[in-house]
Design a protein around this motif. Structure first.
Motif, PDB file in Angstrom:
ATOM      1  N   ASP A 202      23.172 -79.063 -39.147  1.00 63.51           N
ATOM      2  CA  ASP A 202      21.805 -79.389 -38.751  1.00 63.51           C
ATOM      3  C   ASP A 202      21.294 -80.628 -39.477  1.00 63.51           C
ATOM      4  O   ASP A 202      20.120 -80.969 -39.367  1.00 63.51           O
ATOM      5  N   ARG A 204      20.466 -80.929 -42.357  1.00 62.40           N
ATOM      6  CA  ARG A 204      19.383 -80.555 -43.264  1.00 62.40           C
ATOM      7  C   ARG A 204      19.783 -80.900 -44.697  1.00 62.40           C
ATOM      8  O   ARG A 204      18.965 -81.264 -45.518  1.00 62.40           O
ATOM      9  N   VAL A 248      25.657 -67.515 -44.455  1.00 65.59           N
ATOM     10  CA  VAL A 248      24.861 -67.490 -43.226  1.00 65.59           C
ATOM     11  C   VAL A 248      23.490 -68.134 -43.401  1.00 65.59           C
ATOM     12  O   VAL A 248      22.644 -68.065 -42.519  1.00 65.59           O
ATOM     13  N   LYS A 249      23.269 -68.768 -44.552  1.00 64.98           N
ATOM     14  CA  LYS A 249      22.046 -69.527 -44.829  1.00 64.98           C
ATOM     15  C   LYS A 249      20.765 -68.737 -44.562  1.00 64.98           C
ATOM     16  O   LYS A 249      19.919 -69.157 -43.768  1.00 64.98           O
ATOM     17  N   PRO A 250      20.594 -67.602 -45.225  1.00 67.37           N
ATOM     18  CA  PRO A 250      19.422 -66.749 -44.945  1.00 67.37           C
ATOM     19  C   PRO A 250      18.090 -67.439 -45.226  1.00 67.37           C
ATOM     20  O   PRO A 250      17.077 -67.048 -44.666  1.00 67.37           O
ATOM     21  N   PHE A 252      17.212 -70.302 -44.266  1.00 67.83           N
ATOM     22  CA  PHE A 252      16.794 -71.077 -43.091  1.00 67.83           C
ATOM     23  C   PHE A 252      16.858 -70.304 -41.786  1.00 67.83           C
ATOM     24  O   PHE A 252      16.194 -70.660 -40.823  1.00 67.83           O
ATOM     25  N   ALA A 253      17.710 -69.275 -41.740  1.00 69.38           N
ATOM     26  CA  ALA A 253      17.850 -68.517 -40.488  1.00 69.38           C
ATOM     27  C   ALA A 253      17.464 -67.074 -40.796  1.00 69.38           C
ATOM     28  O   ALA A 253      18.063 -66.469 -41.682  1.00 69.38           O
ATOM     29  N   SER A 254      16.478 -66.557 -40.078  1.00 66.99           N
ATOM     30  CA  SER A 254      16.078 -65.182 -40.420  1.00 66.99           C
ATOM     31  C   SER A 254      17.200 -64.244 -39.989  1.00 66.99           C
ATOM     32  O   SER A 254      17.700 -64.323 -38.874  1.00 66.99           O
ATOM     33  N   GLY A 256      20.082 -64.592 -41.006  1.00 67.38           N
ATOM     34  CA  GLY A 256      21.328 -65.355 -41.175  1.00 67.38           C
ATOM     35  C   GLY A 256      21.867 -65.864 -39.849  1.00 67.38           C
ATOM     36  O   GLY A 256      21.626 -65.275 -38.795  1.00 67.38           O
ATOM     37  N   VAL A 257      22.619 -66.995 -39.911  1.00 62.98           N
ATOM     38  CA  VAL A 257      23.280 -67.493 -38.690  1.00 62.98           C
ATOM     39  C   VAL A 257      24.388 -66.487 -38.344  1.00 62.98           C
ATOM     40  O   VAL A 257      24.887 -65.794 -39.227  1.00 62.98           O
ATOM     41  N   LYS A 291      18.607 -65.370 -50.267  1.00 62.10           N
ATOM     42  CA  LYS A 291      17.505 -65.922 -49.479  1.00 62.10           C
ATOM     43  C   LYS A 291      16.461 -66.402 -50.476  1.00 62.10           C
ATOM     44  O   LYS A 291      15.985 -65.626 -51.308  1.00 62.10           O
TER      45      LYS A 291
END
Ligand SMILES: Cc1cc2nc3c(=O)[nH]c(=O)nc-3n(C[C@H](O)[C@H](O)[C@H](O)COP(=O)(O)O)c2cc1C
Ligand SMILES: Nc1ncnc2c1ncn2[C@@H]1O[C@H](COP(=O)(O)OP(=O)(O)OP(=O)(O)O)[C@@H](O)[C@H]1O
Length: 316
Positions: A202, A204, A248-250, A252-254, A256-257, A291
């Protein structure tokens, strides 16, 4: 150059002709090409050398346990291409990759010897003490020797152990599931590594001051537990130290991705490497993925991760 032949039960090798030299061949899955596997393969290479015969390895693809319905065996410690590279580095002259399918699963030990092994013209088959083959794994090193009726010799390798336990692909998988990359390293005899292509994320990472290479693994690798690792990466023959998040990048992604991603930040590196192939060695585990309440907190933590990784890599 190692020769690679694909064969299957339906299409075995054409019968061996008596003018070809007889081969010394190690047989097994060899997922990971770990220290136990190396004992077996090194013996094949050494025996072949003293007989002036080709050193061969027979391996199976996909992993027999995947065909038996254990889905996680679709993921490997060494996907086939990587396994073949490692075999070649060990001095193997010929690799036979046997397609493992429902039919091969039901073949009896007798049929396997008759149809798959005998046409290869073996001088010696080399297997580990716990090697099994044929329907339900009923074949053993002893039955291999009996059923081949002297057509080739069978050499059995004693268990190779570390701290009293047999080195096995299963133990390495379990270590990676716990994120214990140091244990995986010990059993493999080299750091666990994943090779992949750098793809777009992304973008980011750049905006938060930590550009990351998103790595899409080349083939289905067993991934270590989600978390942050100190890494050593190889790109075009050069080595770079860094830090990598598997997860899963919690933040940024609720929730997780959906699929864990591999994001590597290499130190003192700011080249555009989209499309490049990177091999990432996992050196040590730093922490679990979390997170964070804000991007700022995440960035501060990544800064500490980088310092910790540098310290670990210095003494490595
Ligand atoms: C060393 C390192 C540690 C990270 N730790 C976490 C973490 O604990 N939690 C999280 O949600 N994301 C974590 N990330 C992932 C960042 O959220 C991610 O790299 C950033 O959002 C860039 O994503 P993008 O490549 O999809 O743009 C980490 C990334 C790095 C490089
Ligand atoms: N530690 C070891 N010592 C001696 N021989 C081994 C060892 N590990 C594997 N082998 C032998 O190497 C060949 C390939 O083994 P295989 O890949 O099936 O073993 P493994 O690592 O124990 O795998 P798994 O844990 O998935 O059962 C077989 O002939 C096996 O008997």
């Amino acid at each position: 150059m190692m020769l690679v032949y694909r064969l299957s039960y339906q299409e075995p090798m054409p019968p061996f002709d008596a003018l070809q030299p007889r081969k010394v061949m190690a047989i097994g899955d060899f997922d990971g090409v770990h220290l136990g596997h190396r004992e077996v393969i090194r013996r094949a290479v050494a025996d072949a050398e003293s007989l002036r015969a080709p050193a061969a390895v027979m391996t199976f693809d996909p992993h027999p346990r995947e065909v038996l319905g254990i889905a996680k065996y679709a993921y490997s410690l060494t996907p086939l291409e990587r396994k073949l590279e490692l075999l070649e580095q060990l001095g193997v002259d010929i690799a036979y990759v046997v397609s493992f399918d429902e039919q091969l699963m039901r073949v009896t030990p007798e049929q396997f010897i008759e149809r798959v092994l005998l046409p290869l013209g073996l001088d010696t088959a080399i297997v580990g003490f716990d090697f099994t083959f044929g329907h339900r794994g009923l074949g053993t090193p002893d039955s291999l020797a009996q059923l081949s009726k002297g057509a080739f010799a069978v050499e059995v390798i004693r268990p190779f152990e570390i701290e009293g336990s047999k080195v096995s692909s299963t133990a390495i998988r379990e270590a990676l599931e716990r994120g214990d990359v140091a244990e995986a390293h010990k059993l493999l005899g080299r750091p666990y590594a994943v090779r992949g292509t750098v793809v777009h994320g992304d973008a980011r990472g750049r905006t938060i001051g930590f550009p990351t290479a998103n790595i899409e693994p080349e083939g289905l690798y067993v991934l270590p537990a989600n978390g942050v690792y100190a890494i050593r990466a190889e790109l075009d023959g050069e080595r770079y130290d860094g830090v990598m998040n598997v997860g899963v990048k919690p933040t940024f992604a609720s929730g997780g991705v959906p699929v864990p991603t591999l994001e590597a930040h290499l130190f003192e590196f700011n080249r555009d490497i989209y499309g490049a192939v990177l091999e990432v060695q996992l050196i040590s585990r730093l922490r679990s993925e979390r997170k964070f309440g804000s991007v700022q907190e995440l960035v501060e933590q990544i800064r500490r991760d980088a310092e910790e990784a540098k310290a670990h890599l210095l003494s490595f």
